[in-house]
Structures are given as structure tokens and as C-alpha cells.
Motif scaffolding. Sequence first.
Motif, PDB file in Angstrom:
ATOM      1  N   ALA A  57       0.657   1.809 -11.927  1.00 19.70           N
ATOM      2  CA  ALA A  57       1.460   1.761 -10.551  1.00 19.70           C
ATOM      3  C   ALA A  57       1.223   0.344 -10.061  1.00 19.70           C
ATOM      4  CB  ALA A  57       0.820   2.519  -9.546  1.00 19.70           C
ATOM      5  N   LYS A  58       0.183  -0.537 -10.161  1.00 19.23           N
ATOM      6  CA  LYS A  58      -0.211  -1.799  -9.824  1.00 19.23           C
ATOM      7  C   LYS A  58       0.980  -2.773 -10.301  1.00 19.23           C
ATOM      8  CE  LYS A  58      -2.764  -4.744 -11.333  1.00 19.23           C
ATOM      9  NZ  LYS A  58      -3.507  -6.074 -11.951  1.00 19.23           N
ATOM     10  N   GLU A  59       1.145  -2.486 -11.543  1.00 15.05           N
ATOM     11  CA  GLU A  59       2.246  -3.318 -12.212  1.00 15.05           C
ATOM     12  C   GLU A  59       4.005  -2.984 -11.971  1.00 15.05           C
ATOM     13  OE1 GLU A  59       1.574  -6.337 -13.506  1.00 15.05           O
ATOM     14  OE2 GLU A  59      -0.388  -5.627 -13.196  1.00 15.05           O
ATOM     15  N   ASN A  60       4.069  -1.594 -11.554  1.00 14.56           N
ATOM     16  CA  ASN A  60       5.547  -1.094 -11.523  1.00 14.56           C
ATOM     17  C   ASN A  60       6.106  -0.748 -10.257  1.00 14.56           C
ATOM     18  OD1 ASN A  60       6.208  -1.489 -14.434  1.00 14.56           O
ATOM     19  ND2 ASN A  60       4.157  -0.465 -14.673  1.00 14.56           N
ATOM     20  N   CYS A  61       5.296  -0.576  -9.207  1.00  6.91           N
ATOM     21  CA  CYS A  61       5.753  -0.271  -8.092  1.00  6.91           C
ATOM     22  C   CYS A  61       6.853  -1.256  -7.662  1.00  6.91           C
ATOM     23  CB  CYS A  61       4.818   0.336  -6.916  1.00  6.91           C
ATOM     24  SG  CYS A  61       4.273  -1.077  -5.896  1.00  6.91           S
ATOM     25  N   PRO A  62       8.126  -0.837  -6.912  1.00  9.18           N
ATOM     26  CA  PRO A  62       8.973  -2.093  -6.657  1.00  9.18           C
ATOM     27  C   PRO A  62       8.465  -3.224  -5.831  1.00  9.18           C
ATOM     28  CG  PRO A  62       9.984   0.051  -6.494  1.00  9.18           C
ATOM     29  CD  PRO A  62       8.407   0.374  -6.805  1.00  9.18           C
ATOM     30  N   VAL A  63       7.694  -2.963  -4.997  1.00  6.04           N
ATOM     31  CA  VAL A  63       7.106  -4.272  -4.055  1.00  6.04           C
ATOM     32  C   VAL A  63       6.158  -4.869  -4.870  1.00  6.04           C
ATOM     33  CG1 VAL A  63       5.582  -4.687  -2.073  1.00  6.04           C
ATOM     34  CG2 VAL A  63       7.303  -2.848  -1.830  1.00  6.04           C
ATOM     35  N   ALA A  94       8.179  -7.330  -6.893  1.00  3.54           N
ATOM     36  CA  ALA A  94       8.771  -8.312  -6.018  1.00  3.54           C
ATOM     37  C   ALA A  94       7.750  -9.365  -5.771  1.00  3.54           C
ATOM     38  CB  ALA A  94       9.248  -7.774  -4.641  1.00  3.54           C
ATOM     39  N   LEU A  95       6.377  -8.842  -5.807  1.00  2.00           N
ATOM     40  CA  LEU A  95       5.265  -9.912  -5.372  1.00  2.00           C
ATOM     41  C   LEU A  95       4.469 -10.145  -6.716  1.00  2.00           C
ATOM     42  CD1 LEU A  95       3.703  -8.081  -2.704  1.00  2.00           C
ATOM     43  CD2 LEU A  95       5.193 -10.062  -2.461  1.00  2.00           C
ATOM     44  N   ARG A  96       5.361 -10.174  -7.928  1.00  2.00           N
ATOM     45  CA  ARG A  96       4.697 -10.721  -9.075  1.00  2.00           C
ATOM     46  C   ARG A  96       4.017 -12.118  -9.099  1.00  2.00           C
ATOM     47  NH1 ARG A  96       5.240  -7.280 -13.046  1.00  2.00           N
ATOM     48  NH2 ARG A  96       7.268  -6.186 -13.313  1.00  2.00           N
ATOM     49  N   ALA A  97       4.552 -13.023  -8.267  1.00  2.00           N
ATOM     50  CA  ALA A  97       3.907 -14.497  -8.402  1.00  2.00           C
ATOM     51  C   ALA A  97       2.476 -14.568  -7.799  1.00  2.00           C
ATOM     52  CB  ALA A  97       4.938 -15.343  -7.551  1.00  2.00           C
ATOM     53  N   VAL A  98       2.152 -13.342  -7.135  1.00  2.00           N
ATOM     54  CA  VAL A  98       0.967 -13.260  -6.498  1.00  2.00           C
ATOM     55  C   VAL A  98      -0.230 -12.297  -7.495  1.00  2.00           C
ATOM     56  CG1 VAL A  98      -0.503 -12.395  -4.435  1.00  2.00           C
ATOM     57  CG2 VAL A  98       2.019 -13.339  -4.235  1.00  2.00           C
ATOM     58  N   PRO A  99      -1.165 -13.150  -7.797  1.00  2.00           N
ATOM     59  CA  PRO A  99      -2.212 -12.279  -8.392  1.00  2.00           C
ATOM     60  C   PRO A  99      -2.959 -11.213  -7.679  1.00  2.00           C
ATOM     61  CG  PRO A  99      -2.871 -14.736  -8.076  1.00  2.00           C
ATOM     62  CD  PRO A  99      -1.903 -14.412  -7.312  1.00  2.00           C
ATOM     63  N   LYS A 100      -2.828 -10.090  -8.458  1.00  2.00           N
ATOM     64  CA  LYS A 100      -3.260  -8.928  -7.764  1.00  2.00           C
ATOM     65  C   LYS A 100      -4.533  -8.297  -8.749  1.00  2.00           C
ATOM     66  CE  LYS A 100       0.929  -7.466  -7.767  1.00  2.00           C
ATOM     67  NZ  LYS A 100       1.349  -8.689  -7.810  1.00  2.00           N
ATOM     68  N   GLU A 101      -5.561  -7.834  -7.852  1.00  3.82           N
ATOM     69  CA  GLU A 101      -6.669  -7.192  -8.431  1.00  3.82           C
ATOM     70  C   GLU A 101      -6.745  -5.734  -8.092  1.00  3.82           C
ATOM     71  OE1 GLU A 101     -11.580  -7.091  -7.754  1.00  3.82           O
ATOM     72  OE2 GLU A 101     -10.301  -8.913  -6.864  1.00  3.82           O
ATOM     73  N   LEU A 102      -7.213  -4.987  -9.028  1.00  2.38           N
ATOM     74  CA  LEU A 102      -7.283  -3.279  -8.530  1.00  2.38           C
ATOM     75  C   LEU A 102      -8.499  -2.887  -8.458  1.00  2.38           C
ATOM     76  CD1 LEU A 102      -5.807  -0.430  -8.218  1.00  2.38           C
ATOM     77  CD2 LEU A 102      -5.722  -0.397 -10.822  1.00  2.38           C
ATOM     78  N   ARG A 103      -9.110  -1.968  -7.512  1.00  2.00           N
ATOM     79  CA  ARG A 103     -10.054  -1.678  -7.397  1.00  2.00           C
ATOM     80  C   ARG A 103     -10.032  -0.110  -7.291  1.00  2.00           C
ATOM     81  NH1 ARG A 103     -12.952  -5.563  -3.236  1.00  2.00           N
ATOM     82  NH2 ARG A 103     -13.199  -7.401  -4.599  1.00  2.00           N
ATOM     83  N   ILE A 104     -10.823   0.702  -8.215  1.00  2.00           N
ATOM     84  CA  ILE A 104     -10.625   1.879  -7.912  1.00  2.00           C
ATOM     85  C   ILE A 104     -11.956   2.670  -7.420  1.00  2.00           C
ATOM     86  CG2 ILE A 104     -10.460   4.228  -9.331  1.00  2.00           C
ATOM     87  CD1 ILE A 104      -8.821   2.588 -11.559  1.00  2.00           C
ATOM     88  N   VAL A 105     -11.912   3.452  -6.337  1.00  2.00           N
ATOM     89  CA  VAL A 105     -13.041   3.736  -5.620  1.00  2.00           C
ATOM     90  C   VAL A 105     -13.043   5.040  -5.524  1.00  2.00           C
ATOM     91  CG1 VAL A 105     -13.439   1.875  -4.320  1.00  2.00           C
ATOM     92  CG2 VAL A 105     -12.148   3.417  -3.406  1.00  2.00           C
ATOM     93  N   ALA A 147       0.901  -1.178   0.015  1.00  2.00           N
ATOM     94  CA  ALA A 147       0.002  -0.152   0.081  1.00  2.00           C
ATOM     95  C   ALA A 147       0.918   1.355   0.141  1.00  2.00           C
ATOM     96  CB  ALA A 147      -0.917   0.095   1.316  1.00  2.00           C
ATOM     97  N   THR A 148       1.826   1.299   0.601  1.00  2.65           N
ATOM     98  CA  THR A 148       2.729   2.372   0.739  1.00  2.65           C
ATOM     99  C   THR A 148       3.656   2.609  -0.378  1.00  2.65           C
ATOM    100  OG1 THR A 148       3.328   1.921   3.180  1.00  2.65           O
ATOM    101  CG2 THR A 148       4.726   3.166   2.238  1.00  2.65           C
ATOM    102  N   CYS A 149       4.125   1.520  -0.997  1.00  2.00           N
ATOM    103  CA  CYS A 149       4.915   1.598  -2.104  1.00  2.00           C
ATOM    104  C   CYS A 149       4.020   2.132  -3.436  1.00  2.00           C
ATOM    105  CB  CYS A 149       5.572   0.206  -2.395  1.00  2.00           C
ATOM    106  SG  CYS A 149       6.648   0.244  -4.312  1.00  2.00           S
TER     107      CYS A 149
END
Length: 141
Positions: A121-127, A130-141, A60-62
Amino acid sequence: MANPSVSTATTHWEGSLFDGSGRTELATSGLTTFDVTWARRAEPGQGTTNPEELLGAALATCYSMALSNALAQDGHAPTSIDTRADVSFVPGTGITGITVTVHGVVPGLSEADFAAKAEWAKENCPVSQALRAVPKELRIV
């Protein structure tokens, strides 16, 4: 090439996985020390932290920093960005996913342009990288 910035956290653990316990310290900043146990890892919110919560905080910070920078570089400095990272953990399986929820106040920027930067940012922040192996979903509110 510049020297890397190194941040350190430490954990002292005593006992077996299921009966033991430990303490994790944010050693670089010295800001705090957290109690950790397996029982509390499987049942979050019980007065201790766990690796998934710490990963969520890091992401979240990164993410907020990367998004803020990307927006400012395009001439749209944000007034504010609020990011939440929910990290899912299944005992015996591991981390199964991360949902990043973001809300931004960015004067003069369309929702579509904000969504594009948020995805970047979801794809490119350094953290996140580092967590590329974990599926990530993005929600914009």
C-alpha cells in the motif's frame, strides 16, 4: 475509459511570502477553509494548516483505503486501520521525507502478511505514487 473524478482545492493569497497570508478551501466538499501563512508553515500547530499537513492527510486517507482494499481482496477484511503520515519540511529545501505509521486489526492474518500488504500500500496507493520523489518510511505498530 471512465471519466476521472476531479477534486478541487483553492487558495487565495495576499502579500509576499513572508508577510502575506491566505486561505485554502476544500472546494469540492465545501467542508472547510483553512488559514495559511509562511510563519505558521515553518512552525506547525499554531492554529493554521500548511501544505505538508494537507499532504499528510491525503496520504493517510489514501493509504488506509488502499490497504483496506488489498487486505479484503485477499479475504482478510480489516476490523480497523489507523494511519498517521508525518511529513517533514525544511525551509529552503522542501519536503524531505514522510513517515507512515500504521496499526491494523485484521483477524486471521499473520504479522508478516500484514507487513507485506502494508508495504504494498505504501508503494501503490495513488497519493503515494504521486509523491514518489519523497522518501517514505513505513512503521507498523
